[in-house]
Scaffold this motif. Structure first.
Motif, PDB file in Angstrom:
ATOM      1  N   SER A 143       0.421  -1.383  -0.337  1.00 42.36           N
ATOM      2  CA  SER A 143      -0.397   0.433   0.398  1.00 42.36           C
ATOM      3  C   SER A 143       1.161   1.186  -0.384  1.00 42.36           C
ATOM      4  O   SER A 143       0.440   1.793   0.155  1.00 42.36           O
ATOM      5  N   LEU A 144       2.458   1.342   0.449  1.00 47.61           N
ATOM      6  CA  LEU A 144       3.289   2.811   0.774  1.00 47.61           C
ATOM      7  C   LEU A 144       4.011   2.325  -0.633  1.00 47.61           C
ATOM      8  O   LEU A 144       4.362   3.485  -0.953  1.00 47.61           O
ATOM      9  N   LEU A 145       4.910   1.583  -0.579  1.00 47.46           N
ATOM     10  CA  LEU A 145       6.546   1.382  -1.376  1.00 47.46           C
ATOM     11  C   LEU A 145       5.840   1.796  -2.384  1.00 47.46           C
ATOM     12  O   LEU A 145       6.690   2.560  -3.219  1.00 47.46           O
ATOM     13  N   PRO A 146       4.709   0.799  -3.382  1.00 47.30           N
ATOM     14  CA  PRO A 146       4.797   1.217  -4.588  1.00 47.30           C
ATOM     15  C   PRO A 146       4.620   2.487  -4.842  1.00 47.30           C
ATOM     16  O   PRO A 146       4.364   2.521  -6.356  1.00 47.30           O
ATOM     17  N   LYS A 147       3.720   3.010  -3.606  1.00 45.31           N
ATOM     18  CA  LYS A 147       3.932   4.691  -4.357  1.00 45.31           C
ATOM     19  C   LYS A 147       4.744   5.872  -4.694  1.00 45.31           C
ATOM     20  O   LYS A 147       4.734   7.023  -5.128  1.00 45.31           O
ATOM     21  N   TYR A 148       5.973   5.313  -3.839  1.00 42.11           N
ATOM     22  CA  TYR A 148       6.773   6.003  -4.284  1.00 42.11           C
ATOM     23  C   TYR A 148       8.484   4.513  -4.880  1.00 42.11           C
ATOM     24  O   TYR A 148       9.152   5.167  -3.837  1.00 42.11           O
ATOM     25  N   PRO A 149       8.008   5.304  -6.482  1.00 39.35           N
ATOM     26  CA  PRO A 149       9.676   4.204  -6.326  1.00 39.35           C
ATOM     27  C   PRO A 149      10.412   4.566  -6.950  1.00 39.35           C
ATOM     28  O   PRO A 149      11.758   4.285  -7.091  1.00 39.35           O
ATOM     29  N   GLU A 150      10.767   6.523  -6.673  1.00 34.20           N
ATOM     30  CA  GLU A 150      11.704   7.355  -6.790  1.00 34.20           C
ATOM     31  C   GLU A 150      12.151   7.046  -5.155  1.00 34.20           C
ATOM     32  O   GLU A 150      13.629   7.083  -5.150  1.00 34.20           O
ATOM     33  N   PHE A 151      11.545   6.646  -4.578  1.00 32.66           N
ATOM     34  CA  PHE A 151      12.670   6.620  -3.197  1.00 32.66           C
ATOM     35  C   PHE A 151      12.878   4.977  -2.815  1.00 32.66           C
ATOM     36  O   PHE A 151      13.491   4.508  -2.536  1.00 32.66           O
ATOM     37  N   PHE A 152      11.327   3.813  -3.225  1.00 32.60           N
ATOM     38  CA  PHE A 152      12.095   2.407  -2.385  1.00 32.60           C
ATOM     39  C   PHE A 152      11.991   1.634  -3.636  1.00 32.60           C
ATOM     40  O   PHE A 152      11.426   2.165  -4.705  1.00 32.60           O
ATOM     41  N   SER A 153      12.794   0.439  -3.631  1.00 31.66           N
ATOM     42  CA  SER A 153      12.897   0.112  -3.916  1.00 31.66           C
ATOM     43  C   SER A 153      12.863  -2.022  -3.596  1.00 31.66           C
ATOM     44  O   SER A 153      13.118  -1.532  -2.741  1.00 31.66           O
ATOM     45  N   VAL A 154      11.959  -2.553  -3.921  1.00 33.72           N
ATOM     46  CA  VAL A 154      12.555  -4.486  -3.085  1.00 33.72           C
ATOM     47  C   VAL A 154      13.161  -5.038  -4.836  1.00 33.72           C
ATOM     48  O   VAL A 154      12.401  -5.367  -5.155  1.00 33.72           O
ATOM     49  N   LYS A 155      13.878  -5.701  -3.690  1.00 36.22           N
ATOM     50  CA  LYS A 155      14.882  -6.516  -4.449  1.00 36.22           C
ATOM     51  C   LYS A 155      15.112  -7.765  -4.296  1.00 36.22           C
ATOM     52  O   LYS A 155      15.630  -7.159  -2.575  1.00 36.22           O
ATOM     53  N   ASP A 156      16.024  -8.554  -5.398  1.00 40.63           N
ATOM     54  CA  ASP A 156      16.331  -9.801  -3.961  1.00 40.63           C
ATOM     55  C   ASP A 156      17.568  -9.776  -3.886  1.00 40.63           C
ATOM     56  O   ASP A 156      18.263  -9.232  -4.934  1.00 40.63           O
TER      57      ASP A 156
END
Length: 410
Positions: free
Chosen positions: A194-207
């Motif tokens: 709900s939160l992280l996808p709204k801010y791709p310029e700040f966060f990314s989830v990587k393996d």
């Protein structure tokens, strides 16, 4: 001479007792006997040394912060029951289903809350309708304000997440560790969706090595300012560096300087002159920012050790209530290069931190965040919770540790 004779008589008495014990107890093994005799000799040697017994080190309690843990119990039950009721299809919970939601033992605590706080919870049902509980009209009206509180919380949560990542050695943190402290940070249960996808310029989830990590996408130097520095700037201390007169440290350990921490010693603690001189040298010592990579510094360097205190200070400052359980702090050793003996570090700096064993788990407080038992600054979500719980006539502190998480409402 009288003292020496007394020691000799005690020594002879203990030897005689050991001899009798050896003759009359055939079933006792030799190692056990040796251990008993050794303990006796420790006693004799200690007494005959003539030295004074060393003072027992006492960890002074801060009763106001212990009380803050006690005050959270009833409000947390009220908020948890509110969330359970709101999660039901018709916004009401059948009392027979309460045990299924919270368990047999906890059910009775919730039943007591329902019975006591009739201004929040209404019990209905009749001959053909099974008993149920729902929010009263007034409580339901206030509960609708939660969406607005989440809207105000969102930029705070984004900022704090970015600062957490900026302090880590690789600007990334395991997602599971963030989930472990999401209650302290105020994050919703589904923040990764709900939160992280709204801010791709700040966060990314990587393996990384088979594990999901939250990565920082860009560095913002304007965020690399600690809560300690913000407080000093607000007090005008940072801007007056180089122009201020020489000041000595006060008896409470506080010192006006750009590298000083706010101290608050327990009421029963009486520091001597030597201790205050050490504190003064430590308070004056400059140290690297917590937002610089920890790998650049040798851990044995006193400045690096002071930096660790600053890191712990900043971590607690980023939580909603300026406190975190010791188990949750402990999981971030590798990401922030915290000392292996973290507990000893916290105890050593007891003017800054306080550890309480009240509650189910030990909790570390940032002392400057509290005035007595009351949290000084409250985020929008804690203000909303306080307003809701105030319907019960209670004005105590509310803890996020036992507080149910909610979702951010867009």
């Amino acid at each position: 001479m009288q003292r020496t004779s007394a020691f000799l008589r005690l020594h002879q008495s203990l030897k005689s007792s050991a001899t009798i014990y050896q003759k009359t107890t055939n079933s006792l093994s030799t190692p056990d006997l040796d251990q008993k005799l050794a303990s006796m000799w420790v006693l004799v040697n200690y007494i005959s040394s003539g030295g004074r017994r060393p003072k027992k080190k006492i960890y002074h309690r801060v009763h106001e912060l212990d009380r803050a843990m006690d005050l959270q119990k009833k409000p947390s039950l009220i908020l948890q029951l509110k969330l359970i009721i709101q999660s039901q299809k018709n916004q009401c919970l059948l009392l027979r289903d309460l045990e299924k939601e919270v368990g047999f033992v906890q059910k009775w605590n919730f039943m007591a809350v329902i019975e006591k706080y009739t201004s929040i919870f209404h019990v209905g049902g009749g001959n053909r309708t099974p008993p149920y509980v729902r929010l009263t009209e007034k409580a339901d009206k206030i509960a609708r304000e939660e969406a607005e509180a989440w809207e105000l919380m969102e930029p705070i949560l984004v900022k704090n997440l970015r600062k957490l990542l900026m302090m880590s050695v690789d600007c990334r943190l395991p997602l599971e560790k963030i989930e472990f402290i999401q209650a302290e940070l105020g994050l919703p249960d589904d923040f990764d969706q709900s939160l992280l996808p709204k801010y791709p310029e700040f966060f990314s989830v990587k393996d990384f090595n088979g594990k999901a990590y939250l990565h920082l996408e860009n560095w913002d130097s304007s965020l690399a300012v600690t809560a300690r520095e913000e407080r000093l700037a607000l007090d005008g201390i940072l801007t007056s560096v180089g122009h201020s007169k020489k000041v000595r440290i006060s008896k409470d350990g506080n010192y006006l300087g750009p590298y000083a921490f706010k101290m608050n010693f327990p009421a029963g603690f009486r520091p001597n002159v030597s201790y205050l001189e050490q504190i003064e040298r430590w308070q004056k010592m400059e140290f690297p920012s917590p937002y610089l990579n920890a790998r650049r510094f040798e851990i044995a360097d006193p400045k690096a050790r002071k930096r660790v205190v600053a890191v712990l200070h900043e971590l607690l400052s980023l939580t909603m209530e300026k406190r975190m359980t010791s188990a949750r702090l402990d999981v971030f050793h590798s990401e922030y290069l915290l000392p292996s003996k973290l507990l000893l570090c916290l105890i050593k700096h007891h003017g800054i931190f306080y550890i309480t064993n009240k509650g189910a788990r030990s909790t570390v407080f940032l002392k400057e965040g509290y005035d007595g038992s009351n949290l000084i600054e409250k985020c929008p979500m804690l203000l909303f919770n306080s307003k809701f719980v105030a319907l019960s006539g209670r004005g105590e502190a509310i803890s996020c540790n036992d507080m149910p998480s909610s979702k951010i409402v867009s």
